[in-house]
Design a protein around this motif. Structure first.
Motif, PDB file in Angstrom:
ATOM      1  N   THR A 214       0.836  -1.194   0.000  1.00 46.03           N
ATOM      2  CA  THR A 214       0.000   0.000   0.000  1.00 46.03           C
ATOM      3  C   THR A 214       0.874   1.248   0.000  1.00 46.03           C
ATOM      4  O   THR A 214       2.110   1.169   0.043  1.00 46.03           O
ATOM      5  CB  THR A 214      -0.898   0.013   1.250  1.00 46.03           C
ATOM      6  N   ASP A 215       0.216   2.402  -0.036  1.00 45.81           N
ATOM      7  CA  ASP A 215       0.951   3.669   0.021  1.00 45.81           C
ATOM      8  C   ASP A 215       1.840   3.737   1.258  1.00 45.81           C
ATOM      9  O   ASP A 215       2.960   4.255   1.204  1.00 45.81           O
ATOM     10  CB  ASP A 215      -0.028   4.848   0.044  1.00 45.81           C
ATOM     11  N   SER A 216       1.341   3.219   2.377  1.00 50.82           N
ATOM     12  CA  SER A 216       2.093   3.325   3.631  1.00 50.82           C
ATOM     13  C   SER A 216       3.259   2.348   3.719  1.00 50.82           C
ATOM     14  O   SER A 216       4.009   2.354   4.704  1.00 50.82           O
ATOM     15  CB  SER A 216       1.151   3.117   4.829  1.00 50.82           C
ATOM     16  N   ARG A 238       7.645   7.835   6.182  1.00 53.44           N
ATOM     17  CA  ARG A 238       6.918   6.994   5.243  1.00 53.44           C
ATOM     18  C   ARG A 238       5.689   7.740   4.750  1.00 53.44           C
ATOM     19  O   ARG A 238       5.205   8.674   5.409  1.00 53.44           O
ATOM     20  CB  ARG A 238       6.491   5.683   5.881  1.00 53.44           C
ATOM     21  N   LYS A 239       5.203   7.348   3.595  1.00 52.15           N
ATOM     22  CA  LYS A 239       3.970   7.929   3.084  1.00 52.15           C
ATOM     23  C   LYS A 239       2.776   7.357   3.840  1.00 52.15           C
ATOM     24  O   LYS A 239       2.809   6.212   4.295  1.00 52.15           O
ATOM     25  CB  LYS A 239       3.811   7.642   1.589  1.00 52.15           C
ATOM     26  N   LEU A 240       1.734   8.146   3.944  1.00 58.77           N
ATOM     27  CA  LEU A 240       0.448   7.658   4.423  1.00 58.77           C
ATOM     28  C   LEU A 240      -0.502   7.477   3.237  1.00 58.77           C
ATOM     29  O   LEU A 240      -1.131   6.446   3.080  1.00 58.77           O
ATOM     30  CB  LEU A 240      -0.149   8.620   5.450  1.00 58.77           C
ATOM     31  N   ARG A 241      -0.567   8.526   2.410  1.00 62.21           N
ATOM     32  CA  ARG A 241      -1.413   8.449   1.212  1.00 62.21           C
ATOM     33  C   ARG A 241      -0.721   9.201   0.067  1.00 62.21           C
ATOM     34  O   ARG A 241       0.050  10.121   0.299  1.00 62.21           O
ATOM     35  CB  ARG A 241      -2.795   9.067   1.490  1.00 62.21           C
ATOM     36  N   VAL A 249       2.132  11.207  -6.167  1.00 64.56           N
ATOM     37  CA  VAL A 249       3.101  11.842  -5.280  1.00 64.56           C
ATOM     38  C   VAL A 249       2.512  11.892  -3.881  1.00 64.56           C
ATOM     39  O   VAL A 249       1.312  11.714  -3.674  1.00 64.56           O
ATOM     40  CB  VAL A 249       3.445  13.265  -5.763  1.00 64.56           C
ATOM     41  N   SER A 250       3.354  12.146  -2.917  1.00 62.98           N
ATOM     42  CA  SER A 250       2.926  12.098  -1.525  1.00 62.98           C
ATOM     43  C   SER A 250       1.858  13.145  -1.237  1.00 62.98           C
ATOM     44  O   SER A 250       1.995  14.321  -1.588  1.00 62.98           O
ATOM     45  CB  SER A 250       4.126  12.317  -0.607  1.00 62.98           C
ATOM     46  N   LYS A 340       4.092  14.829  11.394  1.00 61.14           N
ATOM     47  CA  LYS A 340       3.295  14.572  10.189  1.00 61.14           C
ATOM     48  C   LYS A 340       3.525  15.683   9.167  1.00 61.14           C
ATOM     49  O   LYS A 340       3.844  16.823   9.519  1.00 61.14           O
ATOM     50  CB  LYS A 340       1.800  14.502  10.526  1.00 61.14           C
ATOM     51  N   TRP A 341       3.328  15.335   7.910  1.00 58.77           N
ATOM     52  CA  TRP A 341       3.349  16.292   6.802  1.00 58.77           C
ATOM     53  C   TRP A 341       2.115  16.010   5.968  1.00 58.77           C
ATOM     54  O   TRP A 341       1.784  14.849   5.696  1.00 58.77           O
ATOM     55  CB  TRP A 341       4.605  16.088   5.968  1.00 58.77           C
ATOM     56  N   ILE A 342       1.394  17.068   5.559  1.00 53.21           N
ATOM     57  CA  ILE A 342       0.161  16.840   4.801  1.00 53.21           C
ATOM     58  C   ILE A 342      -0.067  17.955   3.798  1.00 53.21           C
ATOM     59  O   ILE A 342       0.149  19.133   4.094  1.00 53.21           O
ATOM     60  CB  ILE A 342      -1.050  16.712   5.752  1.00 53.21           C
ATOM     61  N   TYR A 343      -0.449  17.564   2.611  1.00 51.45           N
ATOM     62  CA  TYR A 343      -0.896  18.490   1.582  1.00 51.45           C
ATOM     63  C   TYR A 343      -2.407  18.293   1.507  1.00 51.45           C
ATOM     64  O   TYR A 343      -2.895  17.405   0.821  1.00 51.45           O
ATOM     65  CB  TYR A 343      -0.215  18.151   0.257  1.00 51.45           C
TER      66      TYR A 343
END
Length: 424
Positions: A214-216, A238-241, A249-250, A340-343
């Motif tokens: 998966t993405d994660s 790591r990526k979450l989604r 892309v992340s 966390k990092w989020i777009y």
């Protein structure tokens, strides 16, 4: 845009020049440096791009990222400064241009790049994968396609599903693929049809075994190597989604501890004597538990570089200090606080996709956002890029809605709908 004369303002510390301000790594780099007290000058292609409206730069110069235009802009910028600026190319094309012109630029700018042959090997997927196979690095089964005969032979050997991507992403690929970085292929027939469609978009095409997961299951390590090719900053996440899901892309990510990814990153970049910023992405195979190298990126910040700063590790600023001859930040070791990092714009689209498939609940999504986080675009001190970034898709949606309404108001004229005279 006219660049003002900065010499009267004589500063103690060098400026930073960010090439590619109008991309995600660009605006994040400019903000991180500005928050650290660095004076930033931005170079961007599109004056209408949301990120071009940031207030973090002293000035922004608009230019195409091409040989003559970019070199001319960098010469103008440097002529306005009393000392060498620290250069941050934030796109692959600008990294290559800076590298290929480093002899002309190094008297005007502080540059952190590995040797030109090493850099181009790491940036070219086919060359890197050949290097990886020669040195026994864990990469998926790979085929290099230049001719229809290559594609036919590969389609008979590669396991499905597989992916197809350019060895080096060209402007032709970007234009024709409409934003698609990688194709996921499920059959030999689809494989040949995809190659036939995109073979002219790049000099060489890479076909690669798909690593299940998966993405994660996608992990990465951002790092910075000094002039002695020693890692002075590393940060694992790591990526979450992703957006688009599966091959995008992340859209969101979190820091984590993964010694396998950290060790592989340090080993690879030490072996090739990296200089400057580096990034290695690996994927854990959901079936075997083994890790496979997906790709390296070197010479520039990445979209998720800012997660390091969110986790208290000054990745971007450490590069500035090392090049400017300043003391390095004291705290550069990752402490695994779960940053966390989020777009948000992209993460909402990805989350909606997984919610529709029944793979993500509202509660799971909410939990994934808990803890200390850094938004990719939003900033209280610099809100306009965020507002404009959201306005663009809203405006497009409104335009499509108006077009549909206009089209529905037009009645077709046919045998049963001819206009009749009141006298008929």
């Amino acid at each position: 845009m006219v660049i003002p004369d900065l010499r009267p303002a004589r500063r103690r510390y060098p400026h930073a020049v960010v090439i590619g301000l109008d991309c995600l790594p660009g605006i994040q780099t400019a903000r991180i440096l500005a928050q650290s007290g660095v004076s930033v000058i931005g170079l961007a292609r599109d004056p209408n791009h949301p990120f071009s409206h940031t207030n973090t730069c002293e000035t922004i110069h608009f230019t195409t990222i091409s040989q003559g235009e970019l070199m001319g802009a960098l010469e103008i910028v440097s002529s306005q400064l009393d000392q060498k600026a620290v250069l941050y190319p934030c796109t692959d094309s600008s990294v290559l241009l800076v590298s290929r012109n480093r002899e002309l630029l190094q008297d005007r700018y502080h540059i952190a790049l590995p040797g030109s042959q090493t850099l181009e090997m790491l940036m070219d997927k086919s060359r890197f994968l050949r290097f990886a196979r020669e040195h026994g690095l864990p990469v998926p089964k790979t085929f290099f396609l230049r001719t229809p005969a290559d594609a036919i032979a590969a389609s008979e050997q590669i396991p499905f599903p597989c992916i197809m991507k350019p060895a080096f992403k060209t402007s032709t690929w970007e234009r024709n693929a409409a934003g698609v970085k990688v194709y996921l292929i499920s059959s030999a027939q689809e494989f040949l049809a995809t190659f036939d469609r995109c073979c002219s978009w790049a000099e060489s095409i890479v076909a690669q075994e798909w690593v299940s997961g998966t993405d994660s299951d996608l992990y990465s390590c951002n790092c910075y190597f000094d002039s002695n090719s020693k890692p002075i900053v590393t940060f694992v996440a790591r990526k979450l989604r992703q957006s688009p899901p599966i091959l995008g892309v992340s859209a969101s990510g979190e820091e984590c501890r993964n010694d396998t990814v950290l060790t592989q990153t340090i080993d690879l970049f030490t072996k090739v004597r990296l200089r400057g910023l580096g990034y290695l992405e690996m994927k854990r195979d959901a079936h075997t538990g083994q890790y496979r190298i997906i790709e390296p990126n070197v010479g520039r910040p990445t979209g998720r570089s800012a997660i390091a700063e969110a986790g208290g590790v000054p990745l971007i600023y450490s590069m500035y200090c090392e090049l400017a001859g300043l003391p390095l930040p004291a705290h550069r070791e990752q402490t695994y606080k779960g940053a966390k990092w989020i777009y948000f714009k992209k993460d909402l689209a990805s989350s909606w996709y997984y919610w529709q498939k029944g793979e993500l609940t509202l509660m799971q999504w909410a939990r994934s956002l808990r803890g200390h986080k850094r938004d990719a675009v939003f900033s209280w001190n610099d809100p306009l890029p965020f507002l404009l970034d959201w306005w663009s898709p809203i405006r497009d949606l409104l335009r499509r809605g108006k077009q549909k309404i206009s089209q529905s108001e037009v009645q077709p004229v046919g045998r049963d709908s001819q206009t009749r005279s009141p006298l008929q």
